[in-house]
Design an enzyme around this catalytic site. Structure first.
Site, mmCIF file in Angstrom:
data_model
loop_
_atom_site.group_PDB
_atom_site.id
_atom_site.type_symbol
_atom_site.label_atom_id
_atom_site.label_comp_id
_atom_site.label_asym_id
_atom_site.label_seq_id
_atom_site.Cartn_x
_atom_site.Cartn_y
_atom_site.Cartn_z
ATOM 1 N N GLY A 48 -32.531 -80.797 0.932
ATOM 2 C CA GLY A 48 -33.433 -79.890 1.638
ATOM 3 C C GLY A 48 -33.742 -78.640 0.834
ATOM 4 O O GLY A 48 -34.892 -78.186 0.776
ATOM 5 N N CYS A 49 -32.728 -78.083 0.204
ATOM 6 C CA CYS A 49 -32.928 -76.856 -0.576
ATOM 7 C C CYS A 49 -33.769 -77.119 -1.818
ATOM 8 O O CYS A 49 -34.555 -76.274 -2.240
ATOM 9 C CB CYS A 49 -31.584 -76.229 -0.931
ATOM 10 S SG CYS A 49 -30.675 -75.715 0.560
ATOM 11 N N THR A 50 -33.622 -78.313 -2.391
ATOM 12 C CA THR A 50 -34.456 -78.693 -3.532
ATOM 13 C C THR A 50 -35.906 -78.831 -3.098
ATOM 14 O O THR A 50 -36.811 -78.326 -3.767
ATOM 15 C CB THR A 50 -33.935 -79.996 -4.170
ATOM 16 O OG1 THR A 50 -32.612 -79.769 -4.662
ATOM 17 C CG2 THR A 50 -34.842 -80.454 -5.308
#
Length: 159
Positions: A48-50
């Site tokens: 998700g952060c990527t």
């Protein structure tokens, strides 16, 4: 568990100085006279952060053209942030807040529901700070996917 107060439009953005992925100090005051998007994410190199970081990367030119700078903040070490930036060609500052001081000052830390479990951790959040250092917009518990598009609409940044 204590939830930390969330910022609202008009609040003074809390000052900070943190190390970036290169080990350089970056302060909110470095952006004085500019608008800056400060976004908080749970952990570098997670799916998700990527997705979110790459979305900011892919929209960076248009955000900058509209007068916005972007910085990401997580509890990751500068070394992990450097690997994240290199792996995904991220060209904006990624700031290390290992002791969570800035997360808490911005209301980006507290209880969250993760797949039905109540956990304490980073709340995926975005705070837009205006040229005077005041909060222009504060968004909490945002989704990783589609967040930048939603933010662009709220800020009136055209494609």
């Amino acid at each position: 568990m204590t939830d930390y107060p969330r910022l609202v439009a008009g609040d003074a953005a809390p000052a900070f100085t943190l190390s970036d992925q290169n080990g350089d100090s970056v302060s909110l005051s470095d952006f004085s006279g500019e608008r800056v998007i400060v976004y908080f994410y749970p952990a570098a190199m997670t799916p998700g952060c990527t997705t979110q970081a790459c979305d900011f990367r892919d929209n960076l030119a248009s955000l900058q053209s509209a007068g916005y700078r972007v910085v990401g903040v997580s509890k990751d070490s500068p070394e992990k942030l450097a690997a994240f930036a290199e792996r995904d060609a991220l060209t904006f500052p990624l700031l290390s807040d290992e002791d969570l001081t800035v997360h808490k000052a911005y209301g980006a830390y507290g209880e969250k529901n993760s797949y039905g479990r109540i956990l304490t951790g980073t709340l995926r959040s975005t705070v837009v700070v205006d040229e005077t250092g005041a909060v222009q917009l504060a968004l909490y518990n945002v989704k990783a996917t589609g967040h930048v598009g939603m933010l662009r609409r709220k800020l009136g940044v055209d494609d």
